[in-house]
Design a protein around this motif. Structure first.
Motif, PDB file in Angstrom:
ATOM      1  N   SER A  51       0.950  -1.267  -0.067  1.00 19.98           N
ATOM      2  CA  SER A  51       0.104  -0.092   0.001  1.00 19.98           C
ATOM      3  C   SER A  51       0.801   1.272   0.030  1.00 19.98           C
ATOM      4  O   SER A  51       0.112   2.327  -0.068  1.00 19.98           O
ATOM      5  CB  SER A  51      -0.811  -0.110   1.419  1.00 19.98           C
ATOM      6  N   ILE A  71      -4.120  -2.764   3.449  1.00 17.88           N
ATOM      7  CA  ILE A  71      -4.529  -1.365   4.148  1.00 17.88           C
ATOM      8  C   ILE A  71      -2.945  -0.455   3.993  1.00 17.88           C
ATOM      9  O   ILE A  71      -2.054  -1.099   4.258  1.00 17.88           O
ATOM     10  CB  ILE A  71      -5.247  -1.676   4.929  1.00 17.88           C
ATOM     11  N   GLY A  93       6.349  -4.192  10.159  1.00 17.43           N
ATOM     12  CA  GLY A  93       7.372  -3.382  11.359  1.00 17.43           C
ATOM     13  C   GLY A  93       8.735  -4.144  11.752  1.00 17.43           C
ATOM     14  O   GLY A  93       9.159  -4.072  12.733  1.00 17.43           O
ATOM     15  N   PHE A 110       6.295  -9.817   6.652  1.00 22.95           N
ATOM     16  CA  PHE A 110       6.655  -8.491   5.824  1.00 22.95           C
ATOM     17  C   PHE A 110       8.010  -8.453   5.715  1.00 22.95           C
ATOM     18  O   PHE A 110       8.848  -7.712   6.616  1.00 22.95           O
ATOM     19  CB  PHE A 110       6.025  -7.414   6.087  1.00 22.95           C
TER      20      PHE A 110
HETATM   21  N1  GUN Z   1       6.781  -3.702   3.920  1.00 21.35           N
HETATM   22  C1  GUN Z   1       7.671  -4.000   4.980  1.00 21.35           C
HETATM   23  N2  GUN Z   1       7.123  -3.841   6.165  1.00 21.35           N
HETATM   24  C2  GUN Z   1       5.758  -3.451   6.349  1.00 21.35           C
HETATM   25  C3  GUN Z   1       4.787  -3.404   6.769  1.00 21.35           C
HETATM   26  O1  GUN Z   1       4.984  -2.970   8.195  1.00 21.35           O
HETATM   27  N3  GUN Z   1       3.514  -2.617   6.386  1.00 21.35           N
HETATM   28  C4  GUN Z   1       3.490  -2.863   5.011  1.00 21.35           C
HETATM   29  N4  GUN Z   1       2.258  -2.411   4.596  1.00 21.35           N
HETATM   30  N5  GUN Z   1       4.432  -3.048   4.102  1.00 21.35           N
HETATM   31  C5  GUN Z   1       5.411  -3.327   4.625  1.00 21.35           C
END
Ligand code: GUN
Length: 623
Positions: free
Chosen positions: A87, A119, A184, A217
């Motif tokens: 996003s 989101i 995060g 992520f």
């Molecule tokens: N890409 C790496 N870390 C994050 C994260 O915490 N949120 C999102 N949306 N993308 C990421």
């Protein structure tokens, strides 16, 4: 999602999207819509099922935006499988505020036909204060509420920085989304803070909806895949395959090497026998970037292939144990993992042996289960006899001398098996029957171990071989089946009585069936645990307080289960939360009427979450 095989929190699963199913665990390569140089054939030849791209980058580039709105994101990046879109959260973390709001960017992702829509969550940094992180968690949850609709797959990232309670709260709030990334974590991965990551993954996973896919992520380096999967991560994304290629770094599962320093590509590489490192250095930049990216992506998928094999053969834990020695930061992470109580998520037994390496093995789930059992076993007020390693001569089954010398029903017998004392009756059960000890610890811990045993039962003595020749009839086999029963069903009452008939295999001498009159109560499996017949189920249903060891199903389901058909998750109304995965359970109505016996495919902690697939493999129905 559906789950097919498991080990600990690791699972082989399947998740469906409008552009096809994704088998997990897997990795989504990050595709930069401005720099898209691997073809879909090349991606698929390596095992790529799904990719992730960034809707924010598409939206803010006018030509890409128009193209995507007109032809869809699949045409834009030329990939016909599942596409997840991020996003812009990460860009706002790196570059500061971005120009779009949550609703706007989510709507854009819908408009371009993304399969998994993210989101605009608030990125929580490791250095955030508690108050900052808390505000981000609630704002992220509010943003999910604002756009969550059942007609799309919405990814709701779990945030909360390094604060365990915030991660737990975030996991509960975000579980309303259909897809659960853990966000995060990039700064933690980049600074080798694997121990913090273990903490974050566990706190997030154990408080989320188990039926939903969990994505780490930015967790694209294969070094940490095995740990993450064992703790319940299903999907990763990786930009590292390009990032390393840009720096001329060659990826291996264990780490990276510089292209200038290697003599050859390994045999598994798509470049092996086609290009030498020297040729690649001399090639133009575009070619080099493409070929190195392909190699790096292959390294990433090799690790996924290995991890899947490990789940099937139940050796992922061993693999994590091996990996923990690759770097001190991973070893710390491994110890952090052992300090969490993951016992409820492990099956009753594994297909693989248990290696007893060192003092951290005392924190292995199966050893903790065994030690806890030992504590109960010697708390029964009977005298306890310790049989040393030398005295029982290094082999199961325990020698008849020991059985002949004491009336076993009057004593507890603890047998020393190198590093640990084991209730004798469990000699054929997992993990005792499958334990491979190093034997180094008894020298260090033996006295402490015995002192601990004495603190629980003060009537402990060493086996005296001179007490031999008593011709009292042993009832060892009966003690054995009852102790196995105690371990398996967390009960202290005896299911079996002395008049029950025990039938042993002529070839091995192992217990096979237990009968009452002509009726079989239970069969002993190869892992030393019991499989109940429906008659055994009736006895158990009368013995255990409701709802222990029960899976409660709808009346409609009960009718089918009574005829021997499996229980599907969607018909489960309730269950005992203490059910161990793989263990036998009773399938009953809400009022406790028995329909069938079978084994649970997941633990009682997970059972209520799944909607698709088999919850109980029924052995026998009541009709
Ligand atoms: N890409 C790496 N870390 C994050 C994260 O915490 N949120 C999102 N949306 N993308 C990421």
């Amino acid at each position: 999602m559906q789950m097919f095989f498991r080990e600990g929190l690791a699972r082989i699963g399947k998740f469906s999207t409008p552009h096809g199913d994704i088998e997990t665990p897997t990795v989504m390569p990050v595709i930069n819509p401005n720099l898209n140089f691997l073809t879909k054939e090349e991606l698929k030849s390596i095992g790529v099922q799904a990719v992730i791209t960034n809707s924010y980058i598409i939206k803010r580039t006018a030509s890409l935006e128009q193209d995507a709105l007109k032809h869809g994101v699949h045409r834009l990046i030329n990939f016909d499988g599942p596409i997840m879109t991020d996003s812009g959260t990460f860009q706002s973390y790196v570059y500061g505020d971005i120009e779009y709001g949550n609703k706007e960017i989510v709507q854009f992702q819908k408009d371009i036909g993304s399969d998994i829509i993210t989101i605009l969550d608030i990125f929580t940094k490791p250095q955030d204060s508690y108050e900052q992180a808390k505000a981000a968690v609630y704002e992220t949850s509010r943003r999910l509420q604002e756009v969550n609709t059942p007609d799309s797959i919405i990814a709701g990232p779990i945030q909360g920085s390094i604060y365990p309670d915030l991660r737990r709260e975030s996991a509960r709030l975000m579980s309303e989304a259909s897809y659960l990334p853990i966000g995060g974590v990039v700064p933690l991965l980049e600074s080798y803070r694997y121990s913090d990551l273990v903490n974050i993954i566990i706190n997030s996973k154990l408080n989320s909806d188990f039926s939903k896919p969990v994505h780490l992520f930015g967790g694209g380096h294969p070094m940490f895949f095995a740990f993450s999967v064992l703790l319940g991560v299903d999907i990763f994304d990786s930009a590292s395959y390009i990032k390393y290629a840009k720096d001329n770094r060659v990826l291996y599962t264990e780490g990276t090497r510089n292209l200038k320093e290697i003599r050859d590509f390994p045999e598994w590489s798509p470049l092996f026998n086609k290009y030498s490192p020297v040729e690649l250095i001399k090639a133009d930049e575009k070619t080099r970037l493409k070929l190195l990216s392909l190699h790096n992506l292959k390294a990433i998928f090799n690790e996924i292939t290995e991890i899947k094999e490990r789940i099937y053969e139940n050796t992922l834990y061993q693999y994590v144990e091996e990996k923990s020695m690759a770097h001190p930061a991973l070893y710390r992470a491994y110890l952090e993992m052992l300090d969490h109580n993951l016992e409820p998520f492990w099956n009753i037994s594994l297909k693989s042996p248990l290696y007893f390496f060192n003092s951290s093995t005392y924190k292995n789930t199966f050893i903790k289960r065994l030690v806890k059992f030992t504590e109960d076993y010697i708390s029964n007020g009977k005298k306890t006899v310790l049989v040393s390693y030398r005295q029982w001569r290094h082999g199961f089954p325990v020698s008849d001398d020991i059985l002949r010398s004491y009336e076993t029903t009057d004593y507890n017998f603890l047998i020393e098996w190198n590093d640990i004392f084991i209730p004798m009756e469990l000699e054929n059960t997992y993990p005792v029957s499958q334990m491979v000890p190093s034997g180094v610890l008894d020298k260090i811990y033996r006295d402490d171990y015995i002192a601990w045993l004495k603190s629980i039962n003060n009537d402990i003595s060493f086996y005296d071989p001179s007490i031999t020749g008593s011709e009292k009839i042993r009832n060892y086999s009966h003690s054995k089946i009852n102790e196995v029963f105690h371990l398996q069903f967390k009960a202290r009452k005896n299911l079996f009585v002395n008049s029950d008939k025990i039938i042993k295999s002529k070839a091995t001498g192992h217990i096979r069936n237990i009968k009452r009159g002509e009726k079989i109560i239970a069969t002993m499996r190869n892992d030393g645990f019991l499989t109940l017949s429906i008659y055994g189920g009736k006895l158990l249903n009368d013995m255990l307080d409701f709802p222990a060891s029960r899976v409660i199903v709808t009346d409609d389901s009960g009718e089918f289960n009574s005829q021997g058909y499996n229980v599907f998750f969607k018909f489960v109304e309730d269950c005992d939360r203490e059910i161990i995965a793989g263990n036998d359970v009773m399938v009953t109505s809400a009022s406790g009427d028995l329909y069938a016996v079978g084994h649970a495919t997941v633990s009682g902690k997970e059972m209520g979450f799944y909607r698709n697939g088999i919850a109980v493999k029924v052995h026998e129905g009541i009709n």
